[in-house]
Design an enzyme around this catalytic site. Structure first.
Site, PDB file in Angstrom:
ATOM      1  N   ASP A 275      71.242 -37.595 -41.163  1.00 50.33           N
ATOM      2  CA  ASP A 275      72.699 -37.718 -41.121  1.00 50.33           C
ATOM      3  C   ASP A 275      73.104 -39.041 -41.751  1.00 50.33           C
ATOM      4  O   ASP A 275      72.308 -39.980 -41.840  1.00 50.33           O
ATOM      5  CB  ASP A 275      73.195 -37.667 -39.675  1.00 50.33           C
ATOM      6  CG  ASP A 275      73.117 -36.258 -39.105  1.00 50.33           C
ATOM      7  OD1 ASP A 275      73.037 -35.303 -39.906  1.00 50.33           O
ATOM      8  OD2 ASP A 275      73.118 -36.125 -37.868  1.00 50.33           O
ATOM      9  N   TYR A 343      61.486 -39.737 -34.415  1.00 49.59           N
ATOM     10  CA  TYR A 343      62.768 -40.444 -34.350  1.00 49.59           C
ATOM     11  C   TYR A 343      62.716 -41.483 -33.249  1.00 49.59           C
ATOM     12  O   TYR A 343      62.002 -41.319 -32.249  1.00 49.59           O
ATOM     13  CB  TYR A 343      63.898 -39.476 -33.993  1.00 49.59           C
ATOM     14  CG  TYR A 343      64.196 -38.424 -35.029  1.00 49.59           C
ATOM     15  CD1 TYR A 343      65.257 -38.582 -35.918  1.00 49.59           C
ATOM     16  CD2 TYR A 343      63.447 -37.246 -35.090  1.00 49.59           C
ATOM     17  CE1 TYR A 343      65.562 -37.600 -36.856  1.00 49.59           C
ATOM     18  CE2 TYR A 343      63.731 -36.265 -36.025  1.00 49.59           C
ATOM     19  CZ  TYR A 343      64.793 -36.439 -36.908  1.00 49.59           C
ATOM     20  OH  TYR A 343      65.082 -35.479 -37.822  1.00 49.59           O
ATOM     21  N   TYR A 415      67.729 -30.596 -34.361  1.00 47.93           N
ATOM     22  CA  TYR A 415      68.920 -31.454 -34.235  1.00 47.93           C
ATOM     23  C   TYR A 415      68.712 -32.372 -33.041  1.00 47.93           C
ATOM     24  O   TYR A 415      68.838 -31.955 -31.885  1.00 47.93           O
ATOM     25  CB  TYR A 415      70.170 -30.605 -34.040  1.00 47.93           C
ATOM     26  CG  TYR A 415      70.532 -29.786 -35.253  1.00 47.93           C
ATOM     27  CD1 TYR A 415      71.044 -30.404 -36.406  1.00 47.93           C
ATOM     28  CD2 TYR A 415      70.366 -28.408 -35.269  1.00 47.93           C
ATOM     29  CE1 TYR A 415      71.390 -29.667 -37.527  1.00 47.93           C
ATOM     30  CE2 TYR A 415      70.709 -27.664 -36.391  1.00 47.93           C
ATOM     31  CZ  TYR A 415      71.223 -28.297 -37.514  1.00 47.93           C
ATOM     32  OH  TYR A 415      71.553 -27.556 -38.607  1.00 47.93           O
TER      33      TYR A 415
END
Ligand SMILES: [Zn+2]
Ligand SMILES: [Zn+2]
Length: 458
Positions: A275, A343, A415
């Site tokens: 993103d 992440y 996501y």
């Protein structure tokens, strides 16, 4: 070959000539797949010669009518010099024809134009760097029709096409002037001659550069993002820039590469995308830049990396640049939803959290599958469906009562923001769901992507 087959060749040749004027080369081409180590010119000439000998025999043996007729045919439609001499000696009338109906455009044979075409092509190709080439053409539709008609009418089974004959001849001519090699599968350059337009076009194969990028600043989209209101033309809303965001990762990387290769444009293929507000850290994200119509193919990749890294300092960084191919770019994109991504995130919760709860969440997300319905925030550009994604591991560390640092190891395409918030139940299970109170991702970075294609520099 039986006598009958030999006779068939001669008979077919004679019928082709009766249908209209044909030069040696075009006649020979109709038998192009018969007998190797010969040229179409030689084939055509040989057939005409045998027919002339036949005619002479007929003349000498008293079958004069048949002989005279055949001599006239070969001298006129055949445009055959030995037959013309025979005709003159025997006082046979014939018409002076000069245009072969299978290869003539505006009064000249396309084959006679080849030296000129080659010269023009060499002029065009001179400033381009390439190692391999191929000659090609766009056949004049009129000639293509004439050839198709002839092949059908005379049941030509072993004929070579005009296109193939021409391409080979042009390639040969070019090879006399350049020290490059012909390559059929993936030539660097294809010289295409358009017969009807008498124009030469160069098809220059794109080049592909592999690398990995790190994104060090938030707020940069991966690809150029045009202003929605004006579609890129520039309006009040975007201050005339035509863009929603002033820069992009693809441009920071692609433009210096395109300039170095002197290409016409570039395409950026990456293994997924983060993103706009997410950093790409660690070893970075694999990408392949495709450069169209490059004038230069041998690039100093170290110098290009240095230029990119200096120019976009603090924003984008590249490393491990290597020449690559179309397949690698395709695989990167195709497999990006299968590879593993790591992440790190900062999570803000509404209620204070305790360590026990965090351990419970870690337990729940060890090697599990989550269901993710397309998030509300991307629903406008992605199909609304449920995706099953694998979560390998989640590690949580309490920083203060309502702040948690999290490490995620998940399947590509997961996501992560929704894995935290639950997205109003659209992602299940989620951290918020297990906590029993709202949780929100306030900062997110990608820290690792396990490449599934071999890393060229590994
Ligand atoms: Zn011809
Ligand atoms: Zn605008």
């Amino acid at each position: 070959m039986s006598a009958e087959q030999a006779h068939q060749i001669l008979e077919t040749a004679e019928r082709i000539l009766r249908d209209g004027a044909v030069c040696d080369r075009c006649l020979g081409r109709q038998f192009g797949w018969l007998s190797t180590d010969s040229s179409n010119q030689e084939r055509g000439r040989s057939v005409k010669l045998v027919l002339s000998m036949q005619a002479d025999q007929e003349l000498k043996s008293g079958n004069a009518d048949r002989g005279r007729e055949l001599v006239a045919l070969l001298a006129s439609e055949g445009m055959f010099q030995p037959a013309k001499i025979l005709a003159e000696r025997n006082a046979v009338e014939y018409s002076q024809m000069t245009e072969c109906r299978l290869c003539t455009i505006d009064g000249t044979s396309v084959f006679d134009r080849i030296p000129d075409i080659a010269e023009r092509a060499l002029e065009k190709i001179r400033d381009i760097e390439y190692d391999t080439f191929l000659a090609g053409c766009k056949v004049d539709p009129r000639l293509a029709d004439a050839e198709d008609e002839l092949r059908a009418k005379f049941n030509i089974l072993y004929g070579e096409t005009l296109k193939s004959d021409f391409n080979r001849a042009l390639g040969k001519q070019l090879l006399e002037h350049i020290e490059k090699s012909v390559e059929f599968k993936h030539p660097d350059v294809v010289v295409v001659y358009d017969m009807a337009a008498d124009k030469i076009r160069l098809q220059i194969s794109p080049i592909f550069i592999y690398g990995r990028y790190r994104k060090l600043m938030r707020g940069i989209p991966q690809s150029r993002w045009d202003c929605k209101a004006c579609g890129g033309k520039g309006c009040e809303l975007c201050n005339g820039t035509g863009r929603k965001y002033p820069d992009s990762i693809s441009e920071y990387i692609g433009i210096p590469m395109q300039n170095a290769a002197k290409g016409s444009q570039f395409k950026f293929h990456a293994a997924g995308r983060e993103d706009i507000d997410v950093l790409m850290l660690g070893e970075g994200r694999p990408f392949v830049v495709e450069i169209s119509r490059p004038m230069i193919r041998s690039l100093d990749l170290d110098a290009i990396a240095k230029e990119i890294n200096e120019h976009s300092k603090g924003k984008v960084e590249v490393h491990s640049l290597a020449m690559s191919d179309r397949e690698a770019g395709r695989l990167l994109q195709e497999r990006s939803s299968e590879n593993v991504k790591e992440y790190e995130a900062l999570i803000r919760t509404e209620q204070p959290v305790d360590d026990e709860k965090l351990r419970l969440i870690e337990e729940r997300f060890r090697d599990c599958t989550v269901e993710q319905r397309t998030p509300t925030r991307v629903a406008h550009r992605r199909a609304d469906k449920i995706r099953m994604k694998h979560v390998y591991e989640v590690k949580l560390e309490k920083l203060d009562d309502k702040t948690v640092k999290a490490l995620f190891k998940v399947q590509g395409g997961t996501y992560v923001k929704e894995l935290i918030s639950g997205d109003d139940g659209r992602t299940h299970p989620s951290i918020a769901e297990i906590l029993g109170s709202p949780a929100k991702c306030i900062e997110l970075n990608v820290t690792a992507i396990y490449d599934v294609i071999p890393d060229h520099n590994a």
